[in-house]
Design an enzyme around this catalytic site. Structure first.
Site, PDB file in Angstrom:
ATOM      1  N   CYS A  41       0.837  -1.200   0.000  1.00 54.68           N
ATOM      2  CA  CYS A  41       0.000   0.000   0.000  1.00 54.68           C
ATOM      3  C   CYS A  41       0.874   1.252   0.000  1.00 54.68           C
ATOM      4  O   CYS A  41       0.586   2.227  -0.710  1.00 54.68           O
ATOM      5  CB  CYS A  41      -0.937   0.000   1.202  1.00 54.68           C
ATOM      6  SG  CYS A  41      -2.085   1.403   1.231  1.00 54.68           S
ATOM      7  N   CYS A  57      -7.662  -2.511   6.834  1.00 49.32           N
ATOM      8  CA  CYS A  57      -8.807  -1.648   6.536  1.00 49.32           C
ATOM      9  C   CYS A  57      -9.880  -2.378   5.745  1.00 49.32           C
ATOM     10  O   CYS A  57     -11.059  -2.021   5.817  1.00 49.32           O
ATOM     11  CB  CYS A  57      -8.347  -0.408   5.773  1.00 49.32           C
ATOM     12  SG  CYS A  57      -7.614  -0.730   4.155  1.00 49.32           S
TER      13      CYS A  57
END
Length: 349
Positions: free
Chosen positions: A103, A195
């Site tokens: 990410c 997440c």
């Protein structure tokens, strides 16, 4: 100079914004959303996560209070393409993925950073605990909070446009600054879970993506079946709690995706002193053969090693056996506080 800051809605990025604004920089805040808000509706969040709807609310209030513009950026599609798809593929191959590492490379300091530069931003900042000095990535001074392990995926040429204001401070100092400044998230909990799996239910998430999780055999190192696993996604190399009674303490030593099987052994069986690394991201100018220390997990101890580049792979030989070297995880190399480079563990040699 115009600085774009990644504003998560947490205390770390809020204080980074506060510090930069007090230094007189022109600030534009960017808040990224990796999942649609409705994704969170039917999920019970077990721990604090990033990129949730409540984080967006906090980010808006932080920016408004600070008097800086905020851009909310929806990254659902690119996040699914680069992170979720990769995560699913790695687990189905019997590997242990590291989504936060990727990410940072592809989303925060990749796609989003490019958007910020297109907007006219000169420098990118965030609340991460690390330092950039003369274009080199360094550990944070607070070694307990240091996040250089996950940031080692950032491309070398991008580092010269990145600044981490929190790199020379402790977490307690950050919270104290936030409290004194009246920042409303000064006591907000830290993010812990992924997440995109806010309820921690891996099985549910995989099956929502059309991947059925199947139980399968657990074998000891001699090939004797000693139990059943609940699905390979629930295990990683070095894991001890596997639900079998083997007469001794056993650990996962291999994950065999082609057989849907786990292999277990004793502590010595899960130690390695030689492994290969792929997708190597070199962050400093150095010979192709070098000595360094290596971390194979975020919280693992650094171990001295010799590193050599052979046929587009990095071969790592440590000075002592390392516990639980897991294919798919990041191996990050250091000299003191300086990050030399990083890559993904391919296999044990």
């Amino acid at each position: 100079m115009k600085i774009g800051i990644l504003l998560s809605g947490g205390v770390d990025s809020a204080v980074a914004l506060y510090q930069l604004k007090n230094e007189g920089y022109e600030i534009v805040a960017y808040h990224m959303k990796t999942m649609k808000d409705e994704f969170f509706l039917n999920r019970q969040v077990k721990h604090k996560i990033c990129c949730s709807p409540s984080d967006t609310v906090d980010a808006k209030l932080i920016a408004k209070t600070a008097g800086v513009p905020l851009k909310v950026v929806n990254l659902h599609e690119i996040f699914k393409e680069k992170i979720i798809t990769y995560y699913l593929q790695e687990y189905t191959r019997g590997r242990t993925p590291n989504p936060c590492y990727f990410c940072n490379r592809f989303i925060k300091f990749g796609y989003l950073m490019d958007l910020m530069i297109e907007d006219g931003v000169d420098v990118i900042s965030s609340g991460h605990y690390a330092r950039v000095v003369d274009g080199k990535l360094l550990k944070a001074l607070d070694k307990e909070k240091d996040q250089s392990y996950f940031l080692a995926s950032i491309e070398k040429e991008r580092l010269k446009k990145i600044v981490f204001p929190n790199g020379d401070k402790t977490k307690d100092e950050i919270r104290d600054i936030a409290k004194k400044a009246g920042i409303h998230v000064h006591s907000k909990a830290e993010s812990q879970d992924l997440c995109f799996i806010p309820d921690g239910d891996q099985k549910r998430f995989f099956e929502e993506q059309g991947i059925k999780i199947k139980s399968g055999p657990i074998f000891d190192k001699y090939g004797k079946k000693i139990g059943e696993h609940t699905g390979l996604i629930n295990y990683t190399i070095g894991q001890r709690k596997i639900g079998v009674s083997a007469g001794e303490r056993v650990y996962v030593t291999r994950i065999c995706a082609d057989r849907n099987a786990l292999i277990v052994g004793n502590e010595k069986d899960v130690q390695s002193d030689k492994f290969s690394v792929i997708d190597f991201n070199l962050l400093v100018d150095i010979d192709k053969n070098f000595e360094a220390t290596v971390k194979v997990r975020k919280n693992s101890t650094e171990v001295p090693c010799k590193v050599s580049l052979e046929n587009h792979r990095v071969i790592v030989k440590t000075t002592m056996p390392v516990f639980a070297v897991a294919p798919g995880q990041a191996a990050v190399f250091y000299r003191g506080d300086i990050v030399i480079g990083a890559g993904i563990i391919e296999k044990i040699l």
